[in-house]
Enzyme design. Sequence first.
Site, PDB file in Angstrom:
ATOM      1  N   CYS A   1      -4.557  -0.210  -5.132  1.00 44.17           N
ATOM      2  CA  CYS A   1      -4.365   0.816  -4.113  1.00 44.17           C
ATOM      3  C   CYS A   1      -4.049   2.181  -4.712  1.00 44.17           C
ATOM      4  O   CYS A   1      -4.357   3.218  -4.105  1.00 44.17           O
ATOM      5  CB  CYS A   1      -3.251   0.390  -3.157  1.00 44.17           C
ATOM      6  SG  CYS A   1      -1.674   0.043  -3.968  1.00 44.17           S
TER       7      CYS A   1
ATOM      8  N   GLU B   1       2.052  -0.451   3.250  1.00 42.87           N
ATOM      9  CA  GLU B   1       1.370   0.246   2.156  1.00 42.87           C
ATOM     10  C   GLU B   1      -0.107   0.006   2.376  1.00 42.87           C
ATOM     11  O   GLU B   1      -0.591  -1.119   2.264  1.00 42.87           O
ATOM     12  CB  GLU B   1       1.862  -0.285   0.808  1.00 42.87           C
ATOM     13  CG  GLU B   1       1.392   0.561  -0.364  1.00 42.87           C
ATOM     14  CD  GLU B   1       0.038   0.112  -0.874  1.00 42.87           C
ATOM     15  OE1 GLU B   1      -0.971   0.725  -0.464  1.00 42.87           O
ATOM     16  OE2 GLU B   1      -0.013  -0.838  -1.653  1.00 42.87           O
TER      17      GLU B   1
END
Length: 456
Positions: free
Chosen positions: A252, A218
């Site tokens: 994020c 990720e």
Amino acid sequence: MSTSFYTSIDDIPRIHKRAHDAHRSGKLKSIAYRKEQIAQLGYMLKDNEQRFWDAMKLDLGRPMMETLFFDFSAVYIEVRTAYDNVEKWTKSQRAEFSLNFFAMGPRLRAEPKGVILAIAPFNAPIFMLLSPLAGAIAGGNAMVLKPSEQAPATAQLLAELVPQYLDRDLFHVINGGIPETTKVLELRWDHILYTGNGRVGRIIAHAAAEHLTPLTMELGSKNPVVIDPKCDVQLAARRILWGRFSNAGQICLAPEYVLVPEHFQDRFIEALQDIYKAFYPDGPKNSDSFCRIVSEAHAARIKNLIDQTKGTVVFGGDADISERYVAPTVVRDVPLDDPLMRDEVFGPVLSIIPVKDIDEAISIINERDHPLAVYVFSHDKAFLDKVFENTESGAAVANETLISVGVPGLPMGGLGASGYGYYTGKHMFDEFTHLRTSIDNPGWYVHPPTLFFGTL
């Protein structure tokens, strides 16, 4: 920063071997033992909530409610989900019926991959380590946790508590910086989970390729927001600023830039100013609900980007580097070649980009790497469909930001440069297991000659 708590490089191969030996011992073949360890993981967090709160406060200046929302709640959900479902997830499954093969009893079963390495970032260190750990245990794996050295208080606390609550042979914490991580990556792992930036992601992918190790990554991204001028502008402003300024923008999934129609930019900016004043009536620096940047170096980097922008700062823009403080900032009329648009800012800065229409907004999104999320604020289904059906991203989110990762049953994952693979819930269990197939062909069964070659 003190490095006294770092793991000795000489100890790293021994930890690696101990974890592999423990996995091969078959301890976690027992579903009851898996459930015991999952429960212990939950108790580790519950028993030490105050200590984790204090550690996060030291590392990030994190308000208590943000730690509860972004870390504690998410981990408790994963622990409960894994505990309640591990029997179902691990149960052997029949293959679909086939007249040619039914006598062989074809089945498939999720089996552990082995020893998982999880390398976590600083911004949500509890969630990014303990959530995958719940999935790894449910899958029957051993796991080695590598916390971020940029969150040292949390890293040290994990190193203290993991061996107190969990199986000392199966689960380990390795602390350190670049030399320690380099040594870790020289070793063969059965799966690696990495959360962080693309530059380090490439290094990890290269190291994993040496051993043909599967990866879940990720990597974050510049997540766009598309504004429909017919949207509820106050609602949009509130949810966008909350998503951008939570954890001081160090998330994020946070919205990075807003694509707004040229004629609607002033109205949108007014709404942002109203919400900003409501969020921080005494100023953000004095607020007990605004986080700090993880380090002085990161704070200086973000401040430098603000100083270089060709756009116009609407509010914020100031910083106190020694206190790791960067003010919540909105910049309007940001050009596409602006320093703020080059890479993920990972800080409390929201760029506003005026566009002619929805087609230009879609074009801008598609000219860039695939983001983790595309956000759209509109109550017009046709508007939503046009954006989502003509863009690609890990998530497509309407009229909200951030919270998709916490929805049970929805996996967290990116696409292309924003990452690959999934974590959270059943999808995380699937990442850490492989489907082992089996048949048992009885001696009395002779398959027909058309089995493999069809009708001649």
